[in-house]
Design an enzyme around this catalytic site. Sequence first.
Site, PDB file in Angstrom:
ATOM      1  N   HIS A  50       0.839  -1.186   0.000  1.00  0.00           N
ATOM      2  CA  HIS A  50       0.000   0.000   0.000  1.00  0.00           C
ATOM      3  C   HIS A  50       0.881   1.246   0.000  1.00  0.00           C
ATOM      4  CE1 HIS A  50       0.543  -0.680   4.462  1.00  0.00           C
ATOM      5  NE2 HIS A  50       0.842   0.599   4.368  1.00  0.00           N
TER       6      HIS A  50
HETATM    7  P1  TYD Z   1      -1.875  -3.192   7.618  1.00  0.00           P
HETATM    8  O1  TYD Z   1      -1.511  -1.760   7.583  1.00  0.00           O
HETATM    9  O2  TYD Z   1      -2.718  -3.742   6.510  1.00  0.00           O
HETATM   10  O3  TYD Z   1      -0.557  -4.079   7.736  1.00  0.00           O
HETATM   11  P2  TYD Z   1       0.678  -4.206   6.738  1.00  0.00           P
HETATM   12  O4  TYD Z   1       0.646  -3.024   5.830  1.00  0.00           O
HETATM   13  O5  TYD Z   1       1.849  -4.235   7.636  1.00  0.00           O
HETATM   14  O6  TYD Z   1       0.562  -5.469   5.995  1.00  0.00           O
HETATM   15  O7  TYD Z   1      -2.574  -3.487   9.013  1.00  0.00           O
HETATM   16  C1  TYD Z   1      -3.007  -4.757   9.402  1.00  0.00           C
HETATM   17  C2  TYD Z   1      -4.218  -4.611  10.317  1.00  0.00           C
HETATM   18  O8  TYD Z   1      -3.889  -3.898  11.500  1.00  0.00           O
HETATM   19  C3  TYD Z   1      -5.346  -3.849   9.656  1.00  0.00           C
HETATM   20  O9  TYD Z   1      -6.561  -4.501  10.005  1.00  0.00           O
HETATM   21  C4  TYD Z   1      -5.316  -2.487  10.293  1.00  0.00           C
HETATM   22  C5  TYD Z   1      -4.704  -2.746  11.657  1.00  0.00           C
HETATM   23  N1  TYD Z   1      -3.863  -1.616  12.123  1.00  0.00           N
HETATM   24  C6  TYD Z   1      -4.308  -0.822  13.164  1.00  0.00           C
HETATM   25  O10 TYD Z   1      -5.401  -1.007  13.706  1.00  0.00           O
HETATM   26  N2  TYD Z   1      -3.511   0.196  13.608  1.00  0.00           N
HETATM   27  C7  TYD Z   1      -2.301   0.454  13.036  1.00  0.00           C
HETATM   28  O11 TYD Z   1      -1.603   1.390  13.480  1.00  0.00           O
HETATM   29  C8  TYD Z   1      -1.848  -0.366  11.940  1.00  0.00           C
HETATM   30  C9  TYD Z   1      -0.527  -0.119  11.282  1.00  0.00           C
HETATM   31  C10 TYD Z   1      -2.678  -1.387  11.531  1.00  0.00           C
END
Ligand code: TYD
Length: 133
Positions: A50
């Site tokens: 992303h």
């Molecule tokens: P995501 O940003 O998709 O993880 P990555 O990019 O590392 O693969 O986040 C995974 C899950 O965690 C998603 O459901 C959102 C949640 N999340 C939070 O609630 N707070 C946060 O600060 C972050 C980074 C993620």
Amino acid sequence: MHLVNWINFPTLGDERGSLIALEAEKHIPFAIKRVYYIFNTKAGVARGFHAHKALKQVAVCVSGKCKMLLDNGHEKVEVWLDSPNKGLVLEDLTWREMHDFSEDCVLLVLASEHYDELDYIRNYEEFLKQVKT
Ligand code: TYD
């Protein structure tokens, strides 16, 4: 601005071992509103995929290592995060992917904003469109 920007953190400590202190608006180029860390990543798993509309972050691998792919829509670069004294600046409108996590990897991320799903761009084509505007 270059795609890859590192911040070298001064390593403090003494004969007992090492210590690194990160201060907002000093070592980190913004006021930190959120800290999160990624750990226990299973073998073969890749994360990220992303970009963000406005969020700025600094990522530092405090244990182990992982690979970060950065893509600004024109150029892609892969770098290793493998040192607790090196922070990688993650700018807004930069596509990022994390790969090749070591079992002991703890990836600490300092963020300029609270979590906001609306700030995410999770579709690569949409990201390329935003870069062009
Ligand atoms: P995501 O940003 O998709 O993880 P990555 O990019 O590392 O693969 O986040 C995974 C899950 O965690 C998603 O459901 C959102 C949640 N999340 C939070 O609630 N707070 C946060 O600060 C972050 C980074 C993620």
